[in-house]
Write a protein that holds these residues in place. Sequence first.
Motif, short mmCIF file in Angstrom:
data_model
loop_
_atom_site.label_atom_id
_atom_site.label_comp_id
_atom_site.label_asym_id
_atom_site.label_seq_id
_atom_site.Cartn_x
_atom_site.Cartn_y
_atom_site.Cartn_z
N HIS A 204 0.83 -1.20 0.00
CA HIS A 204 0.00 0.00 0.00
C HIS A 204 0.87 1.26 0.00
N SER A 205 1.88 1.29 0.86
CA SER A 205 2.75 2.46 0.93
C SER A 205 3.50 2.68 -0.37
N LYS A 206 3.98 1.61 -0.98
CA LYS A 206 4.70 1.73 -2.26
C LYS A 206 3.80 2.30 -3.35
N ILE A 207 2.56 1.81 -3.41
CA ILE A 207 1.62 2.30 -4.42
C ILE A 207 1.31 3.78 -4.21
N VAL A 208 1.04 4.16 -2.96
CA VAL A 208 0.69 5.55 -2.65
C VAL A 208 1.84 6.49 -2.97
N ILE A 209 3.04 6.15 -2.52
CA ILE A 209 4.20 7.02 -2.73
C ILE A 209 4.52 7.15 -4.22
N ARG A 210 4.57 6.02 -4.93
CA ARG A 210 4.91 6.06 -6.34
C ARG A 210 3.84 6.80 -7.15
N THR A 211 2.57 6.54 -6.86
CA THR A 211 1.49 7.21 -7.59
C THR A 211 1.50 8.71 -7.33
N THR A 212 1.66 9.10 -6.06
CA THR A 212 1.72 10.52 -5.70
C THR A 212 2.85 11.22 -6.42
N MET A 213 4.02 10.59 -6.43
CA MET A 213 5.19 11.19 -7.08
C MET A 213 4.94 11.42 -8.57
N TRP A 214 4.42 10.40 -9.26
CA TRP A 214 4.22 10.53 -10.71
C TRP A 214 3.10 11.51 -11.05
N LEU A 215 2.06 11.55 -10.23
CA LEU A 215 0.98 12.52 -10.49
C LEU A 215 1.48 13.95 -10.36
N ILE A 216 2.35 14.19 -9.38
CA ILE A 216 2.90 15.54 -9.20
C ILE A 216 3.83 15.90 -10.35
N ILE A 217 4.71 14.96 -10.73
CA ILE A 217 5.66 15.23 -11.82
C ILE A 217 4.93 15.45 -13.14
N ILE A 218 4.03 14.52 -13.48
CA ILE A 218 3.30 14.64 -14.75
C ILE A 218 2.40 15.87 -14.73
N GLY A 219 1.75 16.12 -13.61
CA GLY A 219 0.88 17.29 -13.49
C GLY A 219 1.64 18.59 -13.67
#
Length: 424
Positions: A204-219
Motif C-alpha cells: 500500500h505504501s509503495k503504491i501511494v508514494i509512487r502514484t503521488t510522485m508521478w501525479l505531481i511530476i506529470i501534473g
Amino acid sequence: MVIATGTLLLALPVASETGQPVKIVDALFTATSATCVTGLITVDTPTTYSLFGEIVIMALIQTGGLGFMTLSTLVALLLGKRITLKERLVMQEALNQLTVEGVVRLSRYVLFFTFLTEGLGALLLGLRFSRDMPPGQAFYFGVFHAVSAFCNAGFSLFSANLMDYRGDLLVNLVITALIILGGLGFSVVADVYTKRSWQRLSLHSKIVIRTTMWLIIIGTLMFLALEYTNSKSLAPLPLGEKVLASYFQAVTPRTAGFNTLNIGDLRPVTLLLIIILMFIGASPGSTGGGIKTSTFTTIAVAVWSIIQGKCDIEIFGRRLPRGTVLKALAVASVSLLLVVTVTGIMLVTEQEEMEIILFEVVSAFGTVGLSAGLTPQLTVAGKLLITATMYSGRVGPLTLAFAIAQRLGRQGIKHYPEEGVIIG
C-alpha cells in the motif's frame, strides 16, 4: 452534528465581521466546506467572518481533517479511559486500516505527527508573514494556513488566496509540503518512519508514494506545457516562477484548493487536467478526498493486466486480491455516477457552461476547493447541491468501500450457472 454545530456558530452575529448574521445557507455551506476540508466558499472568508468566525472555521477544518474518531481517542487517552474492542473496530474503519491491530498506537502517532507538522509549518509561515504584517497577526495567519494546508482544506485568510505569494519560494514549498504530507495518509507516513527502507515498505505504501510522485511530476510538466504561452497565467512570468506556479497547481488539486494563479483564466484543456487530478485526489486514511491514489492505480493496473491477457493483477511483485479490484471499481463507478448526476442537475439550476459546472462539482466531490469562479454566484439550489456533494465526497466512497469490504467475505449458499457475455 459537527456541521450543524458549525453552521449555528457561524450564523451568530459575533461570527460576522460586520455584526450582521451571515445567511444560514452561506453558514451551512462554509461549515460543510470546512468540516469536509474542501475550501469552496460562497462568501469571502477574511472580509465576511470575524476572528471568532475564523477560529470556528479552523476548528472545523482540524476536526474534519483528523477525523472525529481520532479526536475522540485523544480525549479518551487524556482522561485515562480504556479503549474497548468495539471502539477499536470503529477506529479501524475511521483510519482505513486493514486490521484492528495497533489502531490506538496509530491514533497517538497521528495526533503527534499532525500537531508537530502543523506547528513547524505555522512557525515557518509566521516568520515569512511577519515581513508583511504585525508579528501577532503573522503567526495567527501562519497557524491558520498551516492547519488548512495539512488538512488539505484550502481556506485562506487572504482574499486573493496565495496569488500574492506566487513567486515566494518559502511559502510555496511549505504549503505544498504540508499538503503532500497530509495527503499521503497517516499509515503511509508511519510505515516510512518505522521501516525506513523501500524494500520493507508495505505494498500500500509503495503504491501511494509512487502514484503521488508521478501525479505531481506529470501534473507539473503538463500544466507548464499547456499554460506556458497563456498570457493570462504563465506567459508574463519569469521561467523560475512559471515552474514554481506549475508545481504548486499540480499539488493543490490533490486535494487542497490553494491557488497562486486565477483558475478562471486557465485554458479549458488545463481545467480538464485539474479535473482529473481532483477526481483522483489524495490517499486513503489521509486528510484529502477523491477516489484516492490507490484506487486509481488498482484500476489502472487491472486494465493493463487485462490488456496483456493476464489472469492475476500484479504490481511490485505482489498479486492484488480480487476483492480489492472490485472495491476499487465500485468506488470509482459510484463516484463518477455522483459527479455526472450532480453536474446534470446543476446544468438546469445554474446558468453556466458545462466545463465550469463540472469543475466545481468535481472540486466539491474531491474536497479540493479550487473554483473557476462559479461558487460565489451559485443559486440557493446550487449551494445546497454543492454542499451535499462535499459531504458525499468526504464520506460516500469511503463508506461504500467499507460496506463492500464487509460483504465480500460473505459467500452465498447457492451459486447460479456461469455464462459469459460479450464485452466491448
